[in-house]
Design an enzyme around this catalytic site. Structure first.
Site, mmCIF file in Angstrom:
data_model
loop_
_atom_site.group_PDB
_atom_site.id
_atom_site.type_symbol
_atom_site.label_atom_id
_atom_site.label_comp_id
_atom_site.label_asym_id
_atom_site.label_seq_id
_atom_site.Cartn_x
_atom_site.Cartn_y
_atom_site.Cartn_z
ATOM 1 C CE LYS A 252 17.186 -22.078 9.735
ATOM 2 N NZ LYS A 252 15.777 -22.134 9.312
ATOM 3 N NE ARG B 10 14.816 -21.236 14.947
ATOM 4 C CZ ARG B 10 15.187 -22.257 14.183
ATOM 5 N NH1 ARG B 10 16.397 -22.744 14.250
ATOM 6 N NH2 ARG B 10 14.321 -22.786 13.346
ATOM 7 N NE ARG C 272 11.470 -29.885 6.812
ATOM 8 C CZ ARG C 272 12.114 -28.857 7.324
ATOM 9 N NH1 ARG C 272 12.937 -28.151 6.575
ATOM 10 N NH2 ARG C 272 11.928 -28.502 8.577
ATOM 11 N NE ARG D 205 12.273 -30.882 11.773
ATOM 12 C CZ ARG D 205 12.868 -29.713 11.565
ATOM 13 N NH1 ARG D 205 13.943 -29.638 10.809
ATOM 14 N NH2 ARG D 205 12.400 -28.614 12.106
ATOM 15 N NE ARG E 149 9.138 -25.378 12.400
ATOM 16 C CZ ARG E 149 9.266 -26.399 11.561
ATOM 17 N NH1 ARG E 149 8.308 -27.316 11.495
ATOM 18 N NH2 ARG E 149 10.316 -26.508 10.796
HETATM 19 P P1 ADP Z 1 13.635 -25.181 11.028
HETATM 20 O O1 ADP Z 1 14.572 -24.061 10.759
HETATM 21 O O2 ADP Z 1 13.239 -25.930 9.815
HETATM 22 O O3 ADP Z 1 12.439 -24.742 11.837
HETATM 23 P P2 ADP Z 1 15.526 -26.464 12.903
HETATM 24 O O4 ADP Z 1 15.908 -27.879 12.765
HETATM 25 O O5 ADP Z 1 16.571 -25.427 12.697
HETATM 26 O O6 ADP Z 1 14.312 -26.291 11.915
HETATM 27 O O7 ADP Z 1 14.907 -26.209 14.376
HETATM 28 C C1 ADP Z 1 13.855 -27.007 14.856
HETATM 29 C C2 ADP Z 1 13.347 -26.442 16.191
HETATM 30 O O8 ADP Z 1 14.403 -26.466 17.177
HETATM 31 C C3 ADP Z 1 12.873 -24.993 16.186
HETATM 32 O O9 ADP Z 1 11.541 -24.856 15.739
HETATM 33 C C4 ADP Z 1 13.043 -24.634 17.669
HETATM 34 O O10 ADP Z 1 12.000 -25.166 18.448
HETATM 35 C C5 ADP Z 1 14.315 -25.339 18.057
HETATM 36 N N1 ADP Z 1 15.517 -24.501 17.863
HETATM 37 C C6 ADP Z 1 16.504 -24.703 16.949
HETATM 38 N N2 ADP Z 1 17.444 -23.752 17.062
HETATM 39 C C7 ADP Z 1 17.058 -22.925 18.048
HETATM 40 C C8 ADP Z 1 17.591 -21.742 18.635
HETATM 41 N N3 ADP Z 1 18.737 -21.194 18.193
HETATM 42 N N4 ADP Z 1 16.902 -21.147 19.644
HETATM 43 C C9 ADP Z 1 15.768 -21.662 20.101
HETATM 44 N N5 ADP Z 1 15.188 -22.772 19.602
HETATM 45 C C10 ADP Z 1 15.821 -23.405 18.582
#
Ligand code: ADP
Length: 224
Positions: free
Chosen positions: A20, A95, A134, A168, A179
């Site tokens: 995404k 999310r 990655r 990361r 996750r």
């Molecule tokens: P990915 O989709 O690869 O897991 P992101 O960079 O989108 O990575 O998100 C990393 C982390 O940030 C998530 O695992 C979560 O802990 C937190 N996070 C991101 N967006 C949200 C959200 N909308 N609600 C709650 N936690 C979030």
């Protein structure tokens, strides 16, 4: 459907590592609207090392979501800013169902309809391989992969020439497994929510970055 920068409102959703963020960045290059990654916003807050930042780090590093209340507050004030006037690409939000409901209400108040919620579909086995390999440029954030997307010159970012890269902390096997569990339990229920609203578009995300981008552009009617 509106296109090429005039009032596009898009959500990218899908499991962690589905692409995404990559697709959101690629789309931003074409339509030049605001790209809002809640993951990046949270990592920036975490990097400040404040008590709130440490709380956020602990949640992210364990593969858990931050509380709805916190993220909703952060995102709802962010989309009020000037650079979101012509639209936005949401990456990582909503999310959970409560987040999706709040977004829906916020947009309704503003008279905005989402153009599309694009779900990028990738099976778990591929996700694990993608996430564990990655890394990204520390200067410009461009994403790379040990196997699938190496810089053209070893150790030098294709985009900005930077030579420092990072991985990361939450991109390790145990955290990714958590996750994925959280994705299924908390995020997946937003898919039927958007389907009922008639805005869900599903894209097979197992091909190359370019192949997936092409599918996204077709959905959005972007021809260039
Ligand atoms: P990915 O989709 O690869 O897991 P992101 O960079 O989108 O990575 O998100 C990393 C982390 O940030 C998530 O695992 C979560 O802990 C937190 N996070 C991101 N967006 C949200 C959200 N909308 N609600 C709650 N936690 C979030």
């Amino acid at each position: 459907m509106s296109k090429n920068g005039s009032g596009l409102h898009i959500v990218f959703t899908g499991a962690p590592g589905c692409g995404k963020g990559t697709q959101a960045r690629a789309l931003k290059e074409k339509v030049d609207i605001c790209h809002l990654s809640t993951g990046e916003m949270l990592r920036a807050e975490a990097a400040k090392g404040t008590p709130l930042g440490s709380e956020i780090s602990a949640l992210i590093d364990g593969g858990n979501l931050v509380p709805d209340e916190m993220i909703i507050k952060m995102l709802s004030s962010r989309i009020e800013e000037d650079d979101c006037k012509n639209g936005f690409i949401l990456d990582g939000f909503p999310r959970t169902l409560p987040q999706a409901t709040v977004l829906d209400e916020l947009l309704e108040q503003k008279g905005i309809k989402l153009d599309a919620v694009i779900e990028i579909q990738v099976p778990d086995e591929i996700i694990m391989e993608r996430i564990l390999g990655r890394y990204a440029c520390m200067t410009c954030g461009e994403g790379y992969h040990d196997k699938f997307h190496k810089p053209k010159v070893y150790g030098v970012c294709d985009k900005c020439g930077g030579t420092n890269f990072y991985r990361r902390i939450d991109d390790n096997r145990t955290t990714v497994q958590n996750r994925l569990v959280n994705y299924r339990a908390l995020t997946y229920p937003t898919i039927p929510f958007f389907e009922k609203k008639g805005v869900l578009c599903c894209v097979d995300g197992t091909g190359t970055i370019e192949a997936t981008s092409k599918k996204v552009n077709v959905i959005l009617g972007i021809t260039q």
